[in-house]
Motif scaffolding. Structure first.
Motif, PDB file in Angstrom:
ATOM      1  N   GLY A  34       0.909  -1.275  -0.070  1.00 42.92           N
ATOM      2  CA  GLY A  34      -0.032  -0.052  -0.076  1.00 42.92           C
ATOM      3  C   GLY A  34       0.726   1.363  -0.125  1.00 42.92           C
ATOM      4  O   GLY A  34       0.147   2.312  -0.211  1.00 42.92           O
ATOM      5  N   ILE A  35       2.123   1.307   0.476  1.00 43.50           N
ATOM      6  CA  ILE A  35       2.867   2.429   0.496  1.00 43.50           C
ATOM      7  C   ILE A  35       4.393   2.031   0.482  1.00 43.50           C
ATOM      8  O   ILE A  35       4.812   0.898   0.809  1.00 43.50           O
ATOM      9  CB  ILE A  35       2.707   3.192   1.828  1.00 43.50           C
ATOM     10  N   GLY A  36       5.285   2.951   0.052  1.00 43.72           N
ATOM     11  CA  GLY A  36       6.777   2.738   0.328  1.00 43.72           C
ATOM     12  C   GLY A  36       7.373   2.756  -0.923  1.00 43.72           C
ATOM     13  O   GLY A  36       8.595   2.956  -1.258  1.00 43.72           O
ATOM     14  N   GLY A  37       6.920   2.363  -2.089  1.00 38.67           N
ATOM     15  CA  GLY A  37       7.529   2.027  -3.346  1.00 38.67           C
ATOM     16  C   GLY A  37       8.160   3.510  -3.806  1.00 38.67           C
ATOM     17  O   GLY A  37       9.137   3.293  -4.339  1.00 38.67           O
ATOM     18  N   LEU A 121      10.809   7.080   9.073  1.00 40.50           N
ATOM     19  CA  LEU A 121      10.860   7.017  10.466  1.00 40.50           C
ATOM     20  C   LEU A 121       9.740   8.007  11.209  1.00 40.50           C
ATOM     21  O   LEU A 121       9.254   7.153  12.452  1.00 40.50           O
ATOM     22  CB  LEU A 121      12.226   7.683  11.145  1.00 40.50           C
ATOM     23  N   PHE A 122       9.007   8.700  10.438  1.00 40.99           N
ATOM     24  CA  PHE A 122       7.902   9.355  11.135  1.00 40.99           C
ATOM     25  C   PHE A 122       6.717   9.312  10.437  1.00 40.99           C
ATOM     26  O   PHE A 122       6.682   9.043   9.184  1.00 40.99           O
ATOM     27  CB  PHE A 122       8.519  10.839  11.400  1.00 40.99           C
ATOM     28  N   ALA A 123       5.602   9.710  11.067  1.00 39.77           N
ATOM     29  CA  ALA A 123       4.081   9.901  10.603  1.00 39.77           C
ATOM     30  C   ALA A 123       4.076  11.311  10.107  1.00 39.77           C
ATOM     31  O   ALA A 123       4.503  12.165  10.556  1.00 39.77           O
ATOM     32  CB  ALA A 123       3.029   9.370  11.718  1.00 39.77           C
ATOM     33  N   PRO A 124       3.379  11.324   8.841  1.00 38.63           N
ATOM     34  CA  PRO A 124       3.066  12.793   8.458  1.00 38.63           C
ATOM     35  C   PRO A 124       2.278  13.644   9.576  1.00 38.63           C
ATOM     36  O   PRO A 124       1.420  12.822  10.459  1.00 38.63           O
ATOM     37  CB  PRO A 124       1.910  12.528   7.188  1.00 38.63           C
ATOM     38  N   PHE A 152       2.408  11.305   2.676  1.00 44.34           N
ATOM     39  CA  PHE A 152       1.476  12.457   2.968  1.00 44.34           C
ATOM     40  C   PHE A 152      -0.021  12.039   2.543  1.00 44.34           C
ATOM     41  O   PHE A 152      -0.903  12.189   3.276  1.00 44.34           O
ATOM     42  CB  PHE A 152       1.939  13.503   2.340  1.00 44.34           C
ATOM     43  N   VAL A 153       0.081  11.621   1.532  1.00 46.69           N
ATOM     44  CA  VAL A 153      -1.386  11.308   1.004  1.00 46.69           C
ATOM     45  C   VAL A 153      -2.053  10.291   1.409  1.00 46.69           C
ATOM     46  O   VAL A 153      -3.274  10.401   1.965  1.00 46.69           O
ATOM     47  CB  VAL A 153      -1.480  11.070  -0.651  1.00 46.69           C
ATOM     48  N   ALA A 154      -1.037   9.372   1.733  1.00 46.02           N
ATOM     49  CA  ALA A 154      -1.613   7.902   2.440  1.00 46.02           C
ATOM     50  C   ALA A 154      -2.270   8.278   3.883  1.00 46.02           C
ATOM     51  O   ALA A 154      -3.240   7.978   4.485  1.00 46.02           O
ATOM     52  CB  ALA A 154      -0.669   6.823   2.605  1.00 46.02           C
ATOM     53  N   ALA A 155      -1.590   9.180   4.595  1.00 44.60           N
ATOM     54  CA  ALA A 155      -2.303   9.693   5.938  1.00 44.60           C
ATOM     55  C   ALA A 155      -3.558  10.465   5.765  1.00 44.60           C
ATOM     56  O   ALA A 155      -4.222  10.120   6.803  1.00 44.60           O
ATOM     57  CB  ALA A 155      -1.208  10.615   6.530  1.00 44.60           C
ATOM     58  N   GLU A 166     -10.275  -0.371  -1.008  1.00 41.34           N
ATOM     59  CA  GLU A 166     -10.626   1.079  -1.461  1.00 41.34           C
ATOM     60  C   GLU A 166      -9.500   1.991  -1.127  1.00 41.34           C
ATOM     61  O   GLU A 166      -9.141   3.031  -1.727  1.00 41.34           O
ATOM     62  CB  GLU A 166     -11.961   1.321  -0.562  1.00 41.34           C
ATOM     63  N   HIS A 167      -8.739   1.695  -0.157  1.00 37.15           N
ATOM     64  CA  HIS A 167      -7.716   2.614   0.371  1.00 37.15           C
ATOM     65  C   HIS A 167      -6.719   2.656  -0.588  1.00 37.15           C
ATOM     66  O   HIS A 167      -6.120   3.748  -1.088  1.00 37.15           O
ATOM     67  CB  HIS A 167      -7.170   2.110   1.796  1.00 37.15           C
ATOM     68  N   VAL A 168      -6.097   1.381  -1.063  1.00 36.74           N
ATOM     69  CA  VAL A 168      -5.105   1.275  -2.092  1.00 36.74           C
ATOM     70  C   VAL A 168      -5.430   1.882  -3.406  1.00 36.74           C
ATOM     71  O   VAL A 168      -4.672   2.665  -3.941  1.00 36.74           O
ATOM     72  CB  VAL A 168      -4.855  -0.149  -2.381  1.00 36.74           C
TER      73      VAL A 168
END
Length: 250
Positions: A34-37, A121-124, A152-155, A166-168
């Motif tokens: 879902g995130i990271g790539g 390392l940190f959350a948006p 950012f957008v995932a937050a 739906e999230h992805v």
């Protein structure tokens, strides 16, 4: 077919093979987890491409990757937030573009290294969760400088309390719009995409294959172990970028 005549002077065949493999792997990561790539791809490209081409080329590759993922999951996209996100993204691209192209190469490396480290390392911040419009503006503004703002957008998307599919899907649709606007902005600002179209097409094709494989692996992955490994890799890549940029300023 000999690809060398189709490549820009700054890119050789071996590097093209490497970045194409990276596109496959990082697209797999985003599809499976879902995130990271996008952040990982940015860090890898920053080590291999000239700084002036980094953000525009990364943007077009990520546009293709996210568009493919959104198309695969089109029925799961939540359309309500898309319009305000698109408006905010357009304003963010306009506000950030003219400044982004004036940054010195060493500052770009340091900035991206710090951003990759922060994203790992940190959350948006909570401000990113205020709504689709502000999320689009801030994330696209930062994307003009740092390239990958998927976290950012995932937050923001997370606050919608959607199901996994739906999230992805919604995240992919928003990132597709953001990267498209960023590419258009860099085109107006004078970046010549022409010499880069062949390698971008190859990276995009590799990314699409990675998305297909990642979607299959979605239900069988060990999220906790993989995320720890990804965090460690991103931190190492970030440290290298910061070191390289600092050396360029000395």
């Amino acid at each position: 077919m000999d690809l060398v005549p189709l490549l820009p002077a700054e890119l050789d065949a071996a590097t093209l093979a490497l970045v194409s493999a990276a596109s496959f792997c990082t697209s797999f990561v985003t599809a499976a987890f879902g995130i990271g790539g996008g952040v990982a791809m940015l860090a890898i490209l920053a080590s291999l491409l000239p700084p002036a081409a980094l953000i525009p080329v990364h943007g077009l590759v990520q546009f293709a990757s996210n568009a493919g993922r959104a198309a695969m999951l089109l029925g799961h996209v939540q359309r309500g937030p898309l319009a305000p996100f698109l408006v905010g993204s357009a304003l963010g691209a306009a506000a950030g573009g003219s400044v982004a192209v004036a940054l010195p190469p060493a500052a770009v490396e340091i900035g991206i290294g710090l951003f990759v480290l922060w994203a790992a390392l940190f959350a948006p911040p909570r401000a990113m969760r205020a709504g689709a419009g502000p999320a689009g503006f801030v994330s696209t503004l930062l994307s003009m400088f740092f390239g990958a703002t998927g976290p950012f957008v995932a937050a923001y998307v997370k606050t919608l309390a959607l199901g996994r599919m739906e999230h992805v899907a919604t995240h992919a649709a928003m990132m597709t719009a953001q990267h498209l606007l960023k590419v258009i902005a860099f085109g107006f600002l004078g970046f010549a995409f022409g010499p880069w179209l062949a390698p971008i097409a190859l990276m995009a094709a590799a990314g699409f294959l990675g998305t297909l494989v990642g979607k299959r692996a979605l239900m069988r992955s060990n999220d906790a172990l993989f995320k720890r490994a990804l965090t460690a890799l991103l931190c190492l890549l970030a440290a290298r970028l910061i070191w390289s940029g600092a050396a360029g300023l000395l």
